[in-house]
Scaffold this motif. Structure first.
Motif, PDB file in Angstrom:
ATOM      1  N   TYR A 237       0.837  -1.200   0.000  1.00  0.00           N
ATOM      2  CA  TYR A 237       0.000   0.000   0.000  1.00  0.00           C
ATOM      3  C   TYR A 237       0.871   1.249   0.000  1.00  0.00           C
ATOM      4  O   TYR A 237       1.826   1.345   0.774  1.00  0.00           O
ATOM      5  CB  TYR A 237      -0.872   0.041   1.260  1.00  0.00           C
ATOM      6  N   PHE A 238       0.510   2.229  -0.830  1.00  0.00           N
ATOM      7  CA  PHE A 238       1.178   3.521  -0.849  1.00  0.00           C
ATOM      8  C   PHE A 238       0.225   4.629  -0.439  1.00  0.00           C
ATOM      9  O   PHE A 238       0.356   5.767  -0.860  1.00  0.00           O
ATOM     10  CB  PHE A 238       1.745   3.818  -2.243  1.00  0.00           C
TER      11      PHE A 238
ATOM     12  N   GLN B   1      -5.226   5.098   7.252  1.00  0.00           N
ATOM     13  CA  GLN B   1      -6.446   5.639   7.843  1.00  0.00           C
ATOM     14  C   GLN B   1      -7.422   6.159   6.787  1.00  0.00           C
ATOM     15  O   GLN B   1      -8.552   6.505   7.099  1.00  0.00           O
ATOM     16  CB  GLN B   1      -6.096   6.782   8.804  1.00  0.00           C
ATOM     17  N   VAL B   2      -6.981   6.245   5.540  1.00  0.00           N
ATOM     18  CA  VAL B   2      -7.812   6.805   4.470  1.00  0.00           C
ATOM     19  C   VAL B   2      -8.241   5.682   3.531  1.00  0.00           C
ATOM     20  O   VAL B   2      -7.422   4.881   3.095  1.00  0.00           O
ATOM     21  CB  VAL B   2      -7.032   7.882   3.689  1.00  0.00           C
TER      22      VAL B   2
ATOM     23  N   LEU C 142      -0.166   6.232  -8.081  1.00  0.00           N
ATOM     24  CA  LEU C 142       0.001   4.828  -7.708  1.00  0.00           C
ATOM     25  C   LEU C 142      -0.392   4.666  -6.254  1.00  0.00           C
ATOM     26  O   LEU C 142       0.154   5.334  -5.374  1.00  0.00           O
ATOM     27  CB  LEU C 142       1.451   4.396  -7.919  1.00  0.00           C
ATOM     28  N   ILE C 143      -1.372   3.787  -5.989  1.00  0.00           N
ATOM     29  CA  ILE C 143      -1.829   3.590  -4.613  1.00  0.00           C
ATOM     30  C   ILE C 143      -1.449   2.232  -4.056  1.00  0.00           C
ATOM     31  O   ILE C 143      -1.492   2.017  -2.850  1.00  0.00           O
ATOM     32  CB  ILE C 143      -3.345   3.798  -4.482  1.00  0.00           C
TER      33      ILE C 143
END
Length: 81
Positions: free
Chosen positions: A18-19, A23-24, A53-54
């Motif tokens: 994860y990038f 909390q979001v 990029l997420i």
């Protein structure tokens, strides 16, 4: 350097890097599979609506990621599997 969250599911041998801020809740708007010839089609890049990029999904994770990353990852399966 910020911490990066990594999850791993041994049952399906898949990891996710994860990038985003944990909390979001960010949803993937577009997935781009990496060239299957060069990486065996086992890595997918997820992008948000702004094109950032997420995350990276890694299938067949034990053949693509270092063992120490998988051991440190948050487990999504019962560890005794």
């Amino acid at each position: 350097m910020p911490d990066v969250k990594v999850t791993y599911d041994k049952t399906v041998n898949a990891a996710y890097v994860y990038f985003t801020d944990p909390q979001v809740n960010v949803r993937s708007a577009r997935m781009y599979p990496c060239d299957p010839i060069n990486v065996d089609g086992m890595i997918n890049l997820d992008f948000d609506e702004q094109g950032r990029l997420i995350g990276i999904e890694v299938l067949d994770a034990t053949s693509k990621l270092p063992e120490y990353v998988l051991h440190a990852a948050e487990r999504l399966d019962p560890e005794d599997c």
